[in-house]
Write a protein that holds these residues in place. Sequence first.
Motif, PDB file in Angstrom:
ATOM      1  N   SER A  37      37.626  44.984  36.045  1.00  0.00           N
ATOM      2  CA  SER A  37      38.572  44.468  35.358  1.00  0.00           C
ATOM      3  C   SER A  37      37.823  43.356  34.543  1.00  0.00           C
ATOM      4  O   SER A  37      36.584  42.821  35.299  1.00  0.00           O
ATOM      5  N   ASP A  39      38.432  39.809  31.917  1.00  0.00           N
ATOM      6  CA  ASP A  39      39.277  38.990  31.159  1.00  0.00           C
ATOM      7  C   ASP A  39      38.646  38.624  29.901  1.00  0.00           C
ATOM      8  O   ASP A  39      37.373  38.064  29.730  1.00  0.00           O
ATOM      9  N   THR A  51      44.650  35.614  25.735  1.00  0.00           N
ATOM     10  CA  THR A  51      43.913  36.038  26.736  1.00  0.00           C
ATOM     11  C   THR A  51      44.454  37.449  27.382  1.00  0.00           C
ATOM     12  O   THR A  51      45.494  37.483  27.812  1.00  0.00           O
ATOM     13  N   ARG A  53      43.431  40.883  29.887  1.00  0.00           N
ATOM     14  CA  ARG A  53      42.761  41.586  30.773  1.00  0.00           C
ATOM     15  C   ARG A  53      42.571  43.142  30.406  1.00  0.00           C
ATOM     16  O   ARG A  53      43.752  43.835  30.472  1.00  0.00           O
ATOM     17  N   LYS A  69      47.252  41.949  31.681  1.00  0.00           N
ATOM     18  CA  LYS A  69      47.619  40.448  31.750  1.00  0.00           C
ATOM     19  C   LYS A  69      47.392  39.757  30.474  1.00  0.00           C
ATOM     20  O   LYS A  69      46.502  40.206  29.563  1.00  0.00           O
TER      21      LYS A  69
END
Length: 117
Positions: A37, A39, A51, A53, A69
């Motif tokens: 992952s 971000d 933001t 993910r 996310k």
Amino acid sequence: MKELCSKILTATDVGVRFSFPTAAMREHFKLLEGSRSLDFQVRDKYSKVWTFRLYNSKNGGHPKPVLTKGWRDFVKRMGLKVGDKVIFVVHGNQNDQLGIQVKRSIKLLSNEHWADL
């Protein structure tokens, strides 16, 4: 400005997670060895920074990148629906600034047009 990818949203994209195009992930994002992952931030037309993910699951050995996310909050706040279009763009000299655009299809005189949201 260069378009990284665009996609017309499906029910899964709107309700659960955004299935990110694999080719665009490989072109722009470099996941660290062993990491699944990453971000990253994008800026919308209102200069709001979001933001997200990027999660890269392996499905039968093939990458299947999705945005998790931050994505559902974006969908909700922007009022996105199935059939809307999301466009990721790259700004800057070093291709390090990402932007996001959202559009909705409207029909005018039997012609389809994409309007900014």
